[in-house]
Motif scaffolding. Sequence first.
Motif, PDB file in Angstrom:
ATOM      1  N   ARG A 114      -1.213   7.969  -8.148  1.00 62.10           N
ATOM      2  CA  ARG A 114      -0.094   8.008  -7.199  1.00 62.10           C
ATOM      3  C   ARG A 114       1.034   8.908  -7.701  1.00 62.10           C
ATOM      4  NH1 ARG A 114       2.689   2.472  -6.434  1.00 62.10           N
ATOM      5  NH2 ARG A 114       0.579   1.881  -5.805  1.00 62.10           N
ATOM      6  N   ALA A 118      -4.995   4.078  -7.714  1.00 61.74           N
ATOM      7  CA  ALA A 118      -3.552   3.836  -7.849  1.00 61.74           C
ATOM      8  C   ALA A 118      -2.953   4.605  -9.019  1.00 61.74           C
ATOM      9  CB  ALA A 118      -3.286   2.337  -8.009  1.00 61.74           C
ATOM     10  N   ASP A 144      -9.799   0.418  -4.130  1.00 57.69           N
ATOM     11  CA  ASP A 144     -10.427  -0.618  -4.954  1.00 57.69           C
ATOM     12  C   ASP A 144     -11.663  -1.189  -4.264  1.00 57.69           C
ATOM     13  OD1 ASP A 144      -8.542  -0.445  -6.987  1.00 57.69           O
ATOM     14  OD2 ASP A 144      -7.312  -2.079  -6.222  1.00 57.69           O
ATOM     15  N   ASN A 170       1.414   2.280   0.210  1.00 50.52           N
ATOM     16  CA  ASN A 170       0.834   2.413  -1.124  1.00 50.52           C
ATOM     17  C   ASN A 170      -0.154   1.289  -1.401  1.00 50.52           C
ATOM     18  OD1 ASN A 170       2.365   4.690  -1.621  1.00 50.52           O
ATOM     19  ND2 ASN A 170       3.898   3.636  -2.856  1.00 50.52           N
ATOM     20  N   GLU A 171       0.226   0.084  -1.025  1.00 55.14           N
ATOM     21  CA  GLU A 171      -0.654  -1.059  -1.294  1.00 55.14           C
ATOM     22  C   GLU A 171      -1.935  -0.968  -0.475  1.00 55.14           C
ATOM     23  OE1 GLU A 171      -1.185  -5.759  -1.028  1.00 55.14           O
ATOM     24  OE2 GLU A 171      -0.776  -4.391   0.606  1.00 55.14           O
ATOM     25  N   LYS A 209      -3.306  -9.265  -5.264  1.00 55.83           N
ATOM     26  CA  LYS A 209      -3.982  -7.994  -5.528  1.00 55.83           C
ATOM     27  C   LYS A 209      -5.478  -8.201  -5.327  1.00 55.83           C
ATOM     28  CE  LYS A 209      -4.512  -8.843 -10.494  1.00 55.83           C
ATOM     29  NZ  LYS A 209      -4.284  -8.320 -11.848  1.00 55.83           N
ATOM     30  N   TYR A 228      -4.911  10.952  -3.744  1.00 55.03           N
ATOM     31  CA  TYR A 228      -4.256   9.691  -3.388  1.00 55.03           C
ATOM     32  C   TYR A 228      -3.580   9.811  -2.020  1.00 55.03           C
ATOM     33  CZ  TYR A 228      -1.391   5.489  -3.680  1.00 55.03           C
ATOM     34  OH  TYR A 228      -0.817   4.262  -3.415  1.00 55.03           O
ATOM     35  N   ASP A 264      -4.082   1.613  -2.227  1.00 53.35           N
ATOM     36  CA  ASP A 264      -4.650   1.082  -3.470  1.00 53.35           C
ATOM     37  C   ASP A 264      -5.828   0.157  -3.182  1.00 53.35           C
ATOM     38  OD1 ASP A 264      -2.535   2.425  -4.628  1.00 53.35           O
ATOM     39  OD2 ASP A 264      -1.396   0.616  -5.126  1.00 53.35           O
TER      40      ASP A 264
END
Length: 815
Positions: free
Chosen positions: A346, A343, A335, A327-328, A712, A360, A331
Amino acid sequence: MRSRICDVIACLLVVLTAGVSVAEPSPPTARHFEQRVRPLLEARCLKCHGESKQEGGLRLDSRAAMIRGGESGPAVAPEQPEQSLLVEAIHHRGLEMPPDGKLSDEEIEALTVWVTTGALWPEHSQLLRESTGHITDADREWWAFQPLTRPATPSAAVEERSMHPIDRFVWQRLAQARLRPAPEADPVTLVRRVYFNLIGLPPTPEEIDAYLADDAPQAWERLIDKLLADERYGEHWARFWLDLVRYAESDGWKADTYRPHMWRYRDYVVGAFNADKPYPAFVAEQLAGDEVAGDDPAALAAAGFLRLGIYEYNQRDARSHWQDILNEITDVTADVFLGMGLACARCHDHKFDPLLQKDYFQLQAFFEPLLWRDRETATSSEDEVVRSRQQAIWEDATQELRGRLDALTKPHAERVRDTVIEKFPRDIQASYFKPPLERTSWDHQMTYLMERQVGDEGGGPRKVMSSDEQAEYDRLLEEIEAFRPLQPAPLPVVMTVADAGGEIVPTQISGRSLPGVDPGFLTVLANDSASAAPQITPRGSSSGRRTALAEWIGRADNPLTTRVIVNRIWQQHFGIGLVATPNDFGRLGAPPTHPELLDWLTVNFIEDGWSMKELHRLILTSATWRQSAHHPHAAECLLHDPEGALLWRAPVRRLTAEQIRDAMLTATGELEPTVGGPSVEAKVPRRGLYVKVFRNTPEEFLHTFDRANGLKSVAERTATTTPMQSLLLINGPYALDRAKALSERLVHAGHPTSDVFLVDAIRRAWTRPPSESELEAALEFIGVSAEDDSSTIDREHLVDFCHVLLNANQFLYVD
């Protein structure tokens, strides 16, 4: 003693910084509404006061509806929070809303500030996008999804001093607003600005003098070329990219274990900027370096982009852990390369942008077979042949010893392994005990996570041996060590990725019991040739999925991705992008202030071979970039354009954390010029780029001045102003030590008189000579006259004076 120093520093700073402009914070804007107000209204207000339900006759889904109000009267009185029922209600002063619990202090502040500043509601804003699971023609009309075309350059600039294409676009907008650009900044200011802009360091007095002595017509262009060819250019420009990709050198979470080889990714980025690597290649090597470049060590290091995520050292729920990792990655990829907040899709279709939940997981499917490689060796095939021959000699010589060592350790290693593996859920354990050739990609990922914990937690077989076995173990290792001269030198280790072997498991959409999805691009772009179904070709033992994604991102006809990177480059030069929300080109972000200019630059960037250095040259030779930060009619301009979005003057910007640190080391002459290599402790006088980056325990000085934390993607750093920053500069050991070092450098320079001595001090710190009043204040503070021999200067006063210089706005800001 310290109180005296603080007093004199405060007094002298008042004298020396008189007249220095520091940018005022901008009032809340459309971005404030989109990022803080609108999501809050949607989450906490519209259920009862929206289109389908209006308790008390009140709707809160438009500015007009708020001003109209309900049964109790108008909910909002713009610029009058004390007359606004909405503000009264969220503070629980009589009315108490929302009824399910008071908002947080930050949420209350966001709404109150919004009302106080006029309750701005952008015309393009809409609170909710109807979720149908489909993309409409209207969705595809959003500006960021439009095909790239080169707009016509305005035929003539309003101002006569430049016919540069950037100036034509900018000055046309200024003329429409009846504004004029600021005059050009003076040469010394421009040289300081361009040095910090391109290499992140101040020019030396000698470099300033060399430029001022060059009266050739192309002196400015030659200076730009010189800085772009400097290795320090890559060091500085790598920093913004490392912020974007959440670069850090530790695992995060509680243990925050250091990653000793992660620096090779940082060095790859530095090298890529210095080599002016075309953007599509830059993207491809980071997303698929292991696929596109074979055994090229630099490309393997580049793929470390996918290895930067957080790792939880003792997470037994390996299934959820790996999903969090995927997931990260999904994301951050969206970005960084797409400039879209994917994100939010999701768990459901995006509430504001035409991004489907399917989008996604189709993006995530490109990474489905991904596997982290923590100790991959970086060597070419040719080098590996030579090394293998030498390794074979060593293995033959140590075969018997290694056999005995294996026999000793195997039962204990299995015992340690079993102790750790049994802590995982049984279905996860099953993946570990499958024969390797029968494992799916998911089995390999689960096995990787378990094996890491065996190594990290188990402590190795020696831990569970008897004392006699430990003695035998140590003796065998010592005997094997005697053969080290036969062994080839250890290979460089790279933290990178590869595709796992075996059948690739389907990518499942979260919360749905549907068949898995295949890799795919954004549905909203599907009517564009750049976004047809991906053509995936296996690359050796790898699936080729990530290569297909990288090729799509780097296509010249992709309408989104190249606009994103061009906007990022512009942002680094001006402090704000043509799109003020560089990680969000959707409806939650800001629209471009100069859409034609953005498209013109983007098309030109592609036609120039995707060269970032050519884009720098184009921007830096414009009169728009060379404007002064001081406008003769600033008050009038601020009334029309308080945010400075129309570019009528240059922005005043504080140095970044690394620039403050590095500029101090430059002034003192301590900065070590070594480029690349392992990261260092903060006490080592290398550039801030090379200071170790821990997520949980960041270095104090850099962290206090807003260095990104690696948790992040950070597209723009927050520039805070805090008491701790002042305390660190006045009382902190780092600033004090630099003041002492600067004073020692000046003493050793052998200046004959005090005025020459102090002029050099100010030029070393501020890169410009002092004004007459500044020199008088400096002489008075030191307690000498201009003609006095410099040897009479009191050393303690000199250190205090140097401390003042490093605390002044002239040092900390660039105008």
